[in-house]
Every structure is written in structure tokens, then in C-alpha cells.
Scaffold this motif. Structure first.
Motif, short mmCIF file in Angstrom:
data_model
loop_
_atom_site.label_atom_id
_atom_site.label_comp_id
_atom_site.label_asym_id
_atom_site.label_seq_id
_atom_site.Cartn_x
_atom_site.Cartn_y
_atom_site.Cartn_z
N ASP A 78 0.85 -1.19 0.00
CA ASP A 78 0.00 0.00 0.00
C ASP A 78 0.88 1.23 0.00
O ASP A 78 1.98 1.23 0.54
CB ASP A 78 -0.89 0.02 1.24
N GLN B 129 -13.53 6.78 4.11
CA GLN B 129 -14.27 7.00 2.86
C GLN B 129 -13.46 6.53 1.66
O GLN B 129 -12.26 6.77 1.57
CB GLN B 129 -14.60 8.49 2.73
N HIS B 130 -14.10 5.87 0.71
CA HIS B 130 -13.49 5.47 -0.55
C HIS B 130 -13.50 6.68 -1.49
O HIS B 130 -14.52 7.34 -1.62
CB HIS B 130 -14.26 4.30 -1.18
N THR C 226 -11.94 8.45 -5.38
CA THR C 226 -11.29 8.29 -6.67
C THR C 226 -10.48 9.55 -6.95
O THR C 226 -10.76 10.61 -6.40
CB THR C 226 -12.30 8.05 -7.80
N HIS D 17 -3.01 2.93 -9.67
CA HIS D 17 -4.43 2.84 -9.32
C HIS D 17 -4.92 4.22 -8.90
O HIS D 17 -4.24 4.92 -8.15
CB HIS D 17 -4.63 1.85 -8.16
N GLU E 170 -7.72 5.03 -7.13
CA GLU E 170 -8.72 5.00 -6.07
C GLU E 170 -8.06 4.53 -4.79
O GLU E 170 -7.04 3.86 -4.81
CB GLU E 170 -9.92 4.14 -6.43
N GLY E 171 -8.64 4.96 -3.66
CA GLY E 171 -8.08 4.59 -2.38
C GLY E 171 -9.06 4.88 -1.26
O GLY E 171 -10.22 5.23 -1.49
N THR E 172 -8.55 4.76 -0.04
CA THR E 172 -9.35 4.96 1.16
C THR E 172 -8.71 6.04 2.02
O THR E 172 -7.50 6.01 2.23
CB THR E 172 -9.45 3.65 1.96
N LYS F 20 -7.27 7.58 4.98
CA LYS F 20 -6.68 7.06 6.21
C LYS F 20 -6.85 8.05 7.36
O LYS F 20 -7.14 7.65 8.48
CB LYS F 20 -5.20 6.77 5.98
N VAL G 226 -4.40 9.44 1.98
CA VAL G 226 -5.16 8.39 1.30
C VAL G 226 -4.25 7.18 1.12
O VAL G 226 -3.10 7.31 0.69
CB VAL G 226 -5.66 8.88 -0.08
N ILE H 269 -3.50 3.92 -0.96
CA ILE H 269 -3.78 3.36 -2.29
C ILE H 269 -3.21 1.95 -2.30
O ILE H 269 -2.01 1.75 -2.13
CB ILE H 269 -3.15 4.22 -3.39
N SER H 270 -4.05 0.95 -2.48
CA SER H 270 -3.62 -0.45 -2.46
C SER H 270 -2.95 -0.83 -3.77
O SER H 270 -3.30 -0.31 -4.82
CB SER H 270 -4.82 -1.37 -2.22
#
Length: 84
Positions: free
Chosen positions: A3, A20-21, A23, A57, A59-61, A63, A76, A78-79
Motif C-alpha cells: 500500500d 471513505q473510498h 477516486t 491505481h 482510487e483509495g481509502t 486514512k 489516502v 492506495i492499495s
């Protein structure tokens, strides 16, 4: 792959929250130092610093959201990205 955490600057409170997710949109800058990238959390919520490393990528979450002097730092995760 691991990540990658990326920081974004947000100027208004409450636009995103932890967990929250999100983009992102990629923008490219051509500089004397080479190609740089910067990312914006959709829809124009927060913007990253310039980085020479392109994300794989978009998109992420979220943190964390940390309030600083008149701005907020949104981190954020990002995986599937490398920190290198």
C-alpha cells in the motif's frame, strides 16, 4: 505490491472523512526536471504535491484528515502501489 500513502491538501473542512473510498484524477506536468504527476481527489476536493512517480491505481481509502493552520492534510491509502 504494498500500500502507498499519499497526502493531499484540502482547504475546506468536511469534504471527506476517514474510511471513505475516493477516486482521483491524474494530471501531468512537463518540467525541466522531467515529467511530474499530481492527483486530485474527485470532485476537486483536495490536491497532492507533485511527484515523479505515477500511480497505477486511481482510487483509495481516506486514512486520516488532520487539521493544520487553515488547511487540512488528507492521507489516502492506495492499495497495490509501491512506496518507492
Amino acid at each position: 505490491m504494498a500500500d502507498r500513502d499519499m497526502d493531499f491538501r484540502m482547504e475546506r473542512p468536511g469534504l471527506v472523512e476517514e474510511g471513505q473510498h475516493v477516486t482521483m484524477t491524474e494530471s501531468i506536468l512537463k518540467t525541466l526536471s522531467g515529467t511530474m504527476y499530481y492527483y486530485t481527489i474527485n470532485d476537486a476536493v483536495a490536491m497532492s504535491n507533485n511527484t515523479p512517480k505515477k500511480l497505477q491505481h486511481l482510487e483509495g481509502t481516506v486514512k486520516s484528515v488532520v487539521e493544520e493552520e487553515s488547511v487540512y492534510t488528507v492521507t489516502v491509502t492506495i492499495s497495490g502501489e509501491s512506496e518507492e
